[in-house]
Design a protein around this motif. Structure first.
Motif, short mmCIF file in Angstrom:
data_model
loop_
_atom_site.label_atom_id
_atom_site.label_comp_id
_atom_site.label_asym_id
_atom_site.label_seq_id
_atom_site.Cartn_x
_atom_site.Cartn_y
_atom_site.Cartn_z
N TYR A 57 0.92 33.85 13.99
CA TYR A 57 1.62 33.09 12.65
C TYR A 57 1.44 33.27 11.48
O TYR A 57 0.27 32.24 11.05
N TRP A 58 1.26 34.23 10.43
CA TRP A 58 0.23 34.22 9.60
C TRP A 58 1.61 34.20 8.40
O TRP A 58 2.10 33.61 7.89
N ALA A 59 0.51 32.46 7.29
CA ALA A 59 0.42 32.88 5.85
C ALA A 59 0.61 33.57 4.70
O ALA A 59 1.44 33.25 4.12
N ALA A 60 -0.14 34.76 5.52
CA ALA A 60 -0.30 35.74 4.59
C ALA A 60 -1.25 36.37 4.74
O ALA A 60 -1.97 37.13 5.95
N PRO A 61 -0.51 37.91 4.38
CA PRO A 61 -0.95 38.82 5.05
C PRO A 61 -2.97 39.17 4.82
O PRO A 61 -2.99 40.11 6.02
N ASP A 62 -3.38 38.72 3.83
CA ASP A 62 -4.62 38.71 4.64
C ASP A 62 -5.51 37.86 5.01
O ASP A 62 -6.53 37.42 4.98
N GLY A 63 -4.43 37.16 5.53
CA GLY A 63 -5.38 36.12 5.98
C GLY A 63 -6.52 36.52 7.04
O GLY A 63 -6.28 37.73 7.69
N THR A 64 -6.79 35.72 8.25
CA THR A 64 -7.75 35.55 9.44
C THR A 64 -6.59 36.18 10.54
O THR A 64 -5.71 34.78 10.30
N LEU A 65 -7.05 36.65 11.48
CA LEU A 65 -6.50 36.32 12.86
C LEU A 65 -6.85 35.59 13.64
O LEU A 65 -5.57 34.68 13.90
N GLU A 66 -8.01 34.77 13.52
CA GLU A 66 -8.21 33.41 14.10
C GLU A 66 -7.28 32.20 13.97
O GLU A 66 -6.34 31.79 13.98
N ASP A 67 -6.95 32.12 11.84
CA ASP A 67 -6.71 31.16 11.48
C ASP A 67 -5.16 31.86 11.86
O ASP A 67 -3.91 30.27 12.02
N ALA A 68 -4.28 32.91 11.95
CA ALA A 68 -3.59 32.92 12.00
C ALA A 68 -2.99 32.21 14.00
O ALA A 68 -1.80 32.06 13.66
N GLN A 69 -3.95 32.99 14.53
CA GLN A 69 -2.72 32.56 15.97
C GLN A 69 -2.96 31.14 16.37
O GLN A 69 -2.65 30.16 17.07
N ARG A 70 -4.12 29.96 15.09
CA ARG A 70 -4.01 28.83 15.16
C ARG A 70 -2.96 28.52 15.11
O ARG A 70 -2.53 27.43 15.62
N ASP A 71 -2.55 28.78 13.64
CA ASP A 71 -1.29 28.24 12.99
C ASP A 71 -0.16 28.62 14.44
O ASP A 71 0.67 27.84 13.76
N LYS A 72 -0.01 29.62 14.67
CA LYS A 72 1.10 30.19 15.84
C LYS A 72 0.80 29.22 17.25
O LYS A 72 2.22 28.29 17.31
N LEU A 73 -0.21 28.56 17.32
CA LEU A 73 -0.64 27.60 18.77
C LEU A 73 0.15 26.64 18.18
O LEU A 73 0.29 25.15 19.27
N GLU A 74 -0.11 25.72 16.92
CA GLU A 74 0.43 24.15 16.13
C GLU A 74 1.70 24.29 16.66
O GLU A 74 2.01 23.86 16.05
N LEU A 75 2.20 26.14 15.68
CA LEU A 75 3.30 25.72 15.50
C LEU A 75 4.57 25.21 17.01
O LEU A 75 5.40 24.99 16.91
N VAL A 76 3.75 25.88 18.08
CA VAL A 76 4.22 25.51 19.05
C VAL A 76 4.78 24.64 18.74
O VAL A 76 5.51 24.15 19.95
N CYS A 77 3.55 23.18 19.40
CA CYS A 77 3.08 22.05 19.76
C CYS A 77 3.74 21.30 18.78
O CYS A 77 4.72 20.36 19.21
N ARG A 78 4.16 21.29 17.64
CA ARG A 78 4.77 20.84 16.56
C ARG A 78 6.13 21.07 17.14
O ARG A 78 7.33 20.22 17.15
N LYS A 79 6.80 21.93 17.93
CA LYS A 79 8.09 22.69 17.56
C LYS A 79 8.53 21.36 19.79
O LYS A 79 9.91 21.53 19.39
N LEU A 80 7.91 21.43 20.33
CA LEU A 80 7.86 20.74 21.31
C LEU A 80 7.27 19.36 20.86
O LEU A 80 7.68 18.50 21.92
N ASP A 81 7.24 19.56 20.25
CA ASP A 81 6.73 17.36 19.43
C ASP A 81 5.86 16.45 20.83
O ASP A 81 6.30 15.71 20.85
#
Length: 316
Positions: A57-81
């Motif tokens: 889940y990318w904030a920007a195309p030039d971000g790091t893969l590790e940050d984008a994957q962490r953001d994806k996991l956090e997105l799932v956690c937030r949606k699941l509350d």
């Protein structure tokens, strides 16, 4: 090529076989082992330190893969509350990234299930290294055999593609039954474009033979319908199509940067297969031939109180 001799035998990386009874426990275990028991060292080269094998889940195309994957996991956690004390089932838990993130960052208790022995060994070590053995359990278990519900939430990230059309309603009903009333499911799944004649759909022969045996893609509308038929109320559908193209490009770059090592670990044939399949998949996502969606669904109780905020998503 047209001579009297038979064709050469297929390479050992190919597991093509007669398509008999698909998606039995035995056939699913064999298909998962073919794709995921390639070797954890090989996957570390391709996926990087996050060891997440699904769309970032990318904030920007030039971000790091590790940050984008962490953001994806956090997105799932937030949606699941997710909140401390809740109980999460992570279906198809992979190498444990979601389970570790949810337990460490949100204080939940997690059961992660996978059919891959190698994934389970790796995930259990990660859990132990993080000091989370009291909150995270990793099982080698088919999701159909999970019998210790109910859970407050279920995450299924990049797993449902392996379920198959003939089993999908069963999959949805099983997850519905494992949730408490008011519990949430986050289903993260690749989708294909619908066809005018759906009966003509066939699995891509290259992907079926070399990459994901018995894997199937469905249109997002079909997935939503099946979840609703199982009793879920679908509350949100978010497309991450462009995000997966960016993710795949990074995986290809990782493979190319470590090509010789990848060939030593998995063999030249498999390394070539992976390079081709990931590059082709990136193009397919970029050109809208396939997509990926996060579907948030709730086992809404009879009272109708879904527990979802009136405005659950903020647009930038």
């Amino acid at each position: 090529m047209a001579g009297p001799f038979p064709p050469p035998p297929p390479p050992r990386e190919e597991v093509r076989r007669a398509r008999g009874h698909l998606h039995t426990r035995r056939s699913d275990r064999r298909a998962i082992s073919h794709h995921y028991d390639v070797g954890n060292d090989f996957y570390e080269l391709v996926l990087g330190p996050s060891m997440v094998y699904s769309c970032a889940y990318w904030a920007a195309p030039d971000g790091t893969l590790e940050d984008a994957q962490r953001d994806k996991l956090e997105l799932v956690c937030r949606k699941l509350d997710l909140k401390p004390g809740l109980r999460l089932l992570d279906v198809g838990c992979g190498w444990g990234s979601m389970a570790v993130h949810a337990a460490r960052e949100h204080g939940v208790s997690v059961v992660g299930v996978t059919l891959s022995q190698e994934q389970a060994v790796y995930a259990r070590k990660r859990v132990a290294d993080e000091g989370l053995t009291d909150r995270v359990e990793i099982r080698v278990q088919d999701y159909r055999d999970v019998a210790d519900g109910p859970y407050d939430a279920i995450s299924s990230i990049g797993m449902a593609e392996h379920v198959g059309a003939e089993r999908y309603l069963e999959y949805a009903r099983d997850l519905h039954a494992l949730l408490k009333p008011g519990g949430r499911l986050l289903n993260h799944q690749i989708a294909r474009r619908p066809q005018r004649d759906e009966s003509s759909y066939t699995v891509d022969p290259f992907i079926d033979a070399y990459v994901f045996p018995d894997g199937e893609l469905a249109p997002i509308g079909t997935t939503v319908t099946q979840l609703e038929r199982a009793g879920f109320e679908v509350r949100d559908v978010e497309s991450l199509r462009e995000h997966y193209a960016l993710t795949l490009r990074r995986w290809v770059a990782n493979l190319e940067a470590h090509r010789e090592q990848a060939e030593r670990l998995a063999g030249p044939g498999r390394a070539r297969v992976w390079r081709l399949y990931m590059a082709a998949s990136a193009l397919s996502f970029e050109r809208n031939r396939i997509g990926v969606n996060q579907v948030l669904a709730v086992r809404t109780p009879e009272s109708g109180a879904s527990g979802v905020p009136l405005r659950s998503r903020t647009w930038n």
